[in-house]
Enzyme design. Structure first.
Site, PDB file in Angstrom:
ATOM      1  N   GLY A 194      44.664 198.168  32.107  1.00  0.00           N
ATOM      2  CA  GLY A 194      44.525 197.872  33.227  1.00  0.00           C
ATOM      3  C   GLY A 194      45.124 196.042  32.976  1.00  0.00           C
ATOM      4  O   GLY A 194      45.344 195.464  33.962  1.00  0.00           O
ATOM      5  N   LYS A 245      35.286 191.322  26.562  1.00  0.00           N
ATOM      6  CA  LYS A 245      36.760 191.960  27.070  1.00  0.00           C
ATOM      7  C   LYS A 245      37.709 191.249  27.404  1.00  0.00           C
ATOM      8  O   LYS A 245      38.628 190.842  27.419  1.00  0.00           O
ATOM      9  CB  LYS A 245      36.847 193.421  27.554  1.00  0.00           C
ATOM     10  CG  LYS A 245      38.337 194.096  27.453  1.00  0.00           C
ATOM     11  CD  LYS A 245      38.240 195.734  27.620  1.00  0.00           C
ATOM     12  CE  LYS A 245      37.823 196.478  28.185  1.00  0.00           C
ATOM     13  NZ  LYS A 245      38.764 196.973  29.250  1.00  0.00           N
ATOM     14  N   SER A 246      37.368 190.826  28.333  1.00  0.00           N
ATOM     15  CA  SER A 246      38.006 190.188  29.854  1.00  0.00           C
ATOM     16  C   SER A 246      38.041 189.096  29.017  1.00  0.00           C
ATOM     17  O   SER A 246      39.595 188.728  29.539  1.00  0.00           O
ATOM     18  CB  SER A 246      36.508 190.391  31.155  1.00  0.00           C
ATOM     19  OG  SER A 246      36.747 190.759  31.766  1.00  0.00           O
ATOM     20  N   ARG A 270      34.765 204.258  28.525  1.00  0.00           N
ATOM     21  CA  ARG A 270      32.840 203.981  29.060  1.00  0.00           C
ATOM     22  C   ARG A 270      32.142 205.230  29.233  1.00  0.00           C
ATOM     23  O   ARG A 270      31.305 205.409  29.089  1.00  0.00           O
ATOM     24  CB  ARG A 270      33.338 203.389  30.591  1.00  0.00           C
ATOM     25  CG  ARG A 270      34.107 202.181  30.115  1.00  0.00           C
ATOM     26  CD  ARG A 270      33.122 201.190  30.419  1.00  0.00           C
ATOM     27  NE  ARG A 270      33.829 199.916  30.585  1.00  0.00           N
ATOM     28  CZ  ARG A 270      33.757 198.794  29.560  1.00  0.00           C
ATOM     29  NH1 ARG A 270      33.350 198.565  28.802  1.00  0.00           N
ATOM     30  NH2 ARG A 270      34.827 197.195  29.580  1.00  0.00           N
ATOM     31  N   ARG A 298      41.840 187.147  28.274  1.00  0.00           N
ATOM     32  CA  ARG A 298      42.783 185.552  29.205  1.00  0.00           C
ATOM     33  C   ARG A 298      42.875 184.461  27.504  1.00  0.00           C
ATOM     34  O   ARG A 298      43.847 183.140  28.217  1.00  0.00           O
ATOM     35  CB  ARG A 298      41.631 184.946  30.013  1.00  0.00           C
ATOM     36  CG  ARG A 298      41.721 186.002  31.338  1.00  0.00           C
ATOM     37  CD  ARG A 298      40.216 186.047  31.875  1.00  0.00           C
ATOM     38  NE  ARG A 298      40.186 186.181  33.529  1.00  0.00           N
ATOM     39  CZ  ARG A 298      40.448 188.464  33.655  1.00  0.00           C
ATOM     40  NH1 ARG A 298      40.042 188.813  32.512  1.00  0.00           N
ATOM     41  NH2 ARG A 298      40.056 188.483  34.800  1.00  0.00           N
ATOM     42  N   ARG A 349      36.713 207.633  37.634  1.00  0.00           N
ATOM     43  CA  ARG A 349      35.762 208.092  37.393  1.00  0.00           C
ATOM     44  C   ARG A 349      34.363 208.419  38.229  1.00  0.00           C
ATOM     45  O   ARG A 349      33.245 209.339  37.380  1.00  0.00           O
ATOM     46  CB  ARG A 349      34.427 206.710  36.246  1.00  0.00           C
ATOM     47  CG  ARG A 349      35.361 206.656  35.316  1.00  0.00           C
ATOM     48  CD  ARG A 349      35.318 205.011  35.167  1.00  0.00           C
ATOM     49  NE  ARG A 349      35.583 204.260  34.138  1.00  0.00           N
ATOM     50  CZ  ARG A 349      35.688 203.394  33.351  1.00  0.00           C
ATOM     51  NH1 ARG A 349      35.011 201.823  34.288  1.00  0.00           N
ATOM     52  NH2 ARG A 349      36.729 202.622  32.313  1.00  0.00           N
ATOM     53  N   ASP A 365      32.189 198.176  36.008  1.00  0.00           N
ATOM     54  CA  ASP A 365      32.428 199.168  34.930  1.00  0.00           C
ATOM     55  C   ASP A 365      31.298 199.378  33.831  1.00  0.00           C
ATOM     56  O   ASP A 365      31.441 200.650  33.272  1.00  0.00           O
ATOM     57  CB  ASP A 365      32.826 197.990  33.816  1.00  0.00           C
ATOM     58  CG  ASP A 365      34.309 197.636  33.510  1.00  0.00           C
ATOM     59  OD1 ASP A 365      34.802 198.151  34.762  1.00  0.00           O
ATOM     60  OD2 ASP A 365      34.545 196.176  33.448  1.00  0.00           O
ATOM     61  N   SER A 382      38.900 192.300  43.329  1.00  0.00           N
ATOM     62  CA  SER A 382      39.369 192.790  41.779  1.00  0.00           C
ATOM     63  C   SER A 382      39.894 190.865  40.663  1.00  0.00           C
ATOM     64  O   SER A 382      40.847 191.138  41.367  1.00  0.00           O
ATOM     65  CB  SER A 382      40.607 193.394  41.723  1.00  0.00           C
ATOM     66  OG  SER A 382      41.320 193.452  40.635  1.00  0.00           O
TER      67      SER A 382
HETATM   68  C1  S3P Z   1      38.822 192.893  34.554  1.00  0.00           C
HETATM   69  C2  S3P Z   1      38.004 193.629  35.594  1.00  0.00           C
HETATM   70  C3  S3P Z   1      37.739 194.578  36.871  1.00  0.00           C
HETATM   71  C4  S3P Z   1      37.221 195.318  35.717  1.00  0.00           C
HETATM   72  C5  S3P Z   1      38.110 195.583  33.890  1.00  0.00           C
HETATM   73  C6  S3P Z   1      38.439 194.291  33.077  1.00  0.00           C
HETATM   74  C7  S3P Z   1      39.462 191.925  34.387  1.00  0.00           C
HETATM   75  O1  S3P Z   1      38.799 195.612  37.452  1.00  0.00           O
HETATM   76  O2  S3P Z   1      36.885 197.168  36.067  1.00  0.00           O
HETATM   77  O3  S3P Z   1      37.313 196.418  32.943  1.00  0.00           O
HETATM   78  O4  S3P Z   1      39.235 191.752  33.523  1.00  0.00           O
HETATM   79  O5  S3P Z   1      39.465 190.933  35.312  1.00  0.00           O
HETATM   80  P1  S3P Z   1      39.422 194.875  38.736  1.00  0.00           P
HETATM   81  O6  S3P Z   1      39.987 194.032  38.154  1.00  0.00           O
HETATM   82  O7  S3P Z   1      40.462 196.213  38.638  1.00  0.00           O
HETATM   83  O8  S3P Z   1      37.764 194.825  39.327  1.00  0.00           O
END
Ligand code: S3P
Length: 437
Positions: free
Chosen positions: A99, A21-22, A397, A26, A352, A321, A172
């Protein structure tokens, strides 16, 4: 949709999980911003990442789908970037539940002279945005309403941002990435220092797009005045999705599975280190890389006895996560497991920490918080009561975590709003049922 998650006899075989996902977020963002055509393969076509892709289209990027996963969306596409000139969209950008989408977009939008309104679903509108807006304001971006802490908000970027050196109050990657994305176009060198190392996918991906980055665990900096050039991205499997399968195999007697082509990035596989310390039979076998991301196979077999362990604050970002599902494993591990410094869980898709305490209490497991530390008094051979009903609270999750109580236990359970899995792993149920023997 409510899920009746029935128990299965064991989990056996080989699987691949969907793209990370991350990394998918990107790839869509850098490809959408760059000059030229980027091809992305094994993109995670889940709701969160599709929100990012649609956002980049709203900013002027063009997407040509090369391969679809039936019923979900594109897994392979070409994206023609906006060559660092995003256009102001006609409508607000709706980031849904994601987010990562909204926070990374703030960094994307900060360096350009356009105003964009950002919003999201009820969950996202409750999550903190000041942590991103504050450093971007220091660089020169403006937010409305002034001092906005939550969505909806609008951002007005500015050409000629000032570089900053930022001591981040939280580990973060979303915050770090937003600052770095803005820093690429600032005057001077922008640096971020973190209290503990967060995931480093942005730092690993940017050089392929022609952007020099200096990075070390907990630190990253980028010189301003650079430009982005298209670069194909092959997305490895998502370790956060793999974690659910790994924990399922660790909990269900007689299971033995291999999860192939998963990112083995150290900043993401903290869950595997914790399972090892609990006495699980888990092995990580590197097989190669996808771009700069190491990847390989995660093999897990069931063992009868698991033991509690301590998870220290510095590790949390590498498994943030995975804490809900690790908490479920901890409930089955003899002794008290402590997750230190997990206050960030209160501001994820739901609170959570509260959800974990409530869910574990249904299992008859004592769990409590002391400040920001989570304590779980586990029991090897835990017998779960019959007829349990859990609520995902719309959190993907949590939906997957509580479904494992049914899939790995002796009795079926019901999950309210199981459909929340569409956010990160739409095929979760089909994958787990495919492994069921
Ligand atoms: C993510 C960073 C994390 C993670 C989120 C994905 C990312 O959040 O919990 O699911 O892709 O950069 P934080 O950056 O708020 O820790």
């Amino acid at each position: 949709m409510n899920l009746h998650s029935h128990s299965i006899s064991s989990l056996q075989g080989v699987l691949t999980v969907p793209g990370d996902k991350s990394i998918s977020h990107r790839a869509a963002i850098l490809g959408g911003l760059a000059q030229g055509v980027t091809e992305v393969d094994n993109f995670l076509c889940s709701e969160d990442c599709l929100n990012t892709l649609r956002a980049m289209e709203q900013l002027g990027a063009k997407v040509d789908v090369l391969e679809e996963r039936q019923g979900y969306g594109p897994v392979r596409f070409r994206i023609t970037g906006v060559a660092m000139s995003p256009k102001a969209p006609e409508r607000p950008i709706d980031c849904g539940n994601s987010g990562t989408t909204v926070r990374l977009l703030m960094g994307v939008l900060a360096p350009w002279g356009i105003t964009v309104e950002l919003t999201g679903d009820d969950s996202l509108r409750r999550r903190p945005m000041r942590r991103i807006a504050a450093p971007l304001e220091l660089m020169g971006a403006r937010f409305a309403p002034e001092g906005a802490t939550t969505l909806p908000l609008s951002i007005t970027g500015t050409r000629g941002l000032a570089a900053i050196s930022y001591d981040s109050p939280v580990a973060s990657a979303q915050l770090k990435t937003a600052i770095l994305l803005a820093g690429i176009f600032a005057s001077g060198t922008t640096s971020v220092h973190e209290p503990a190392p967060s995931r480093n996918h942005t730092e690993l991906m940017l050089p392929g797009f022609g952007v020099d980055v200096e990075a070390a665990p907990g630190e990253a900096s980028v010189a301003g005045g650079q430009s982005l050039h298209a670069c194909d991205v092959d997305v490895p499997g998502d370790p956060s999705s793999a974690a659910f399968m790994a924990c399922a195999a660790a909990l269900r007697p007689d299971s033995a599975i291999d999860i192939e082509n998963v990112s083995l990035n150290e900043a993401r596989i903290g869950f595997a280190r914790v399972l090892e310390r609990m006495g699980a039979d888990i092995a990580l076998k590197p097989t190669g890389s996808a771009g700069e991301e190491p990847c390989g196979t995660i093999s897990v077999s069931y063992v009868e006895h698991l033991r509690s362990c301590e998870v220290v604050g510095r590790e949390i970002a590498s498994l943030v996560d995975e804490i809900p599902v690790l908490a479920l494993v901890a409930a089955h591990a003899e002794g008290t497991t402590v997750f230190h410094e997990v206050g960030e869980l209160r501001v994820k898709e739901t609170d959570r920490l509260a959800a974990i305490l409530e869910g574990l209490s249904k299992l008859g497991v004592r769990a409590w918080t002391e400040g920001d530390d989570l304590h779980i008094e586990g029991k090897s051979g835990l017998v779960v009561p019959e007829g349990l009903v859990f609520d995902s609270l719309g959190d993907h999750r949590l939906a997957m975590t509580w479904s494992l109580v049914g899939f790995t236990g002796a009795h079926p359970v019901s999950i309210r709003d199981f459909e929340a899995v569409r956010v990160s792993y739409p095929g979760f149920r089909a994958d787990i049922e495919r492994l069921a023997k």
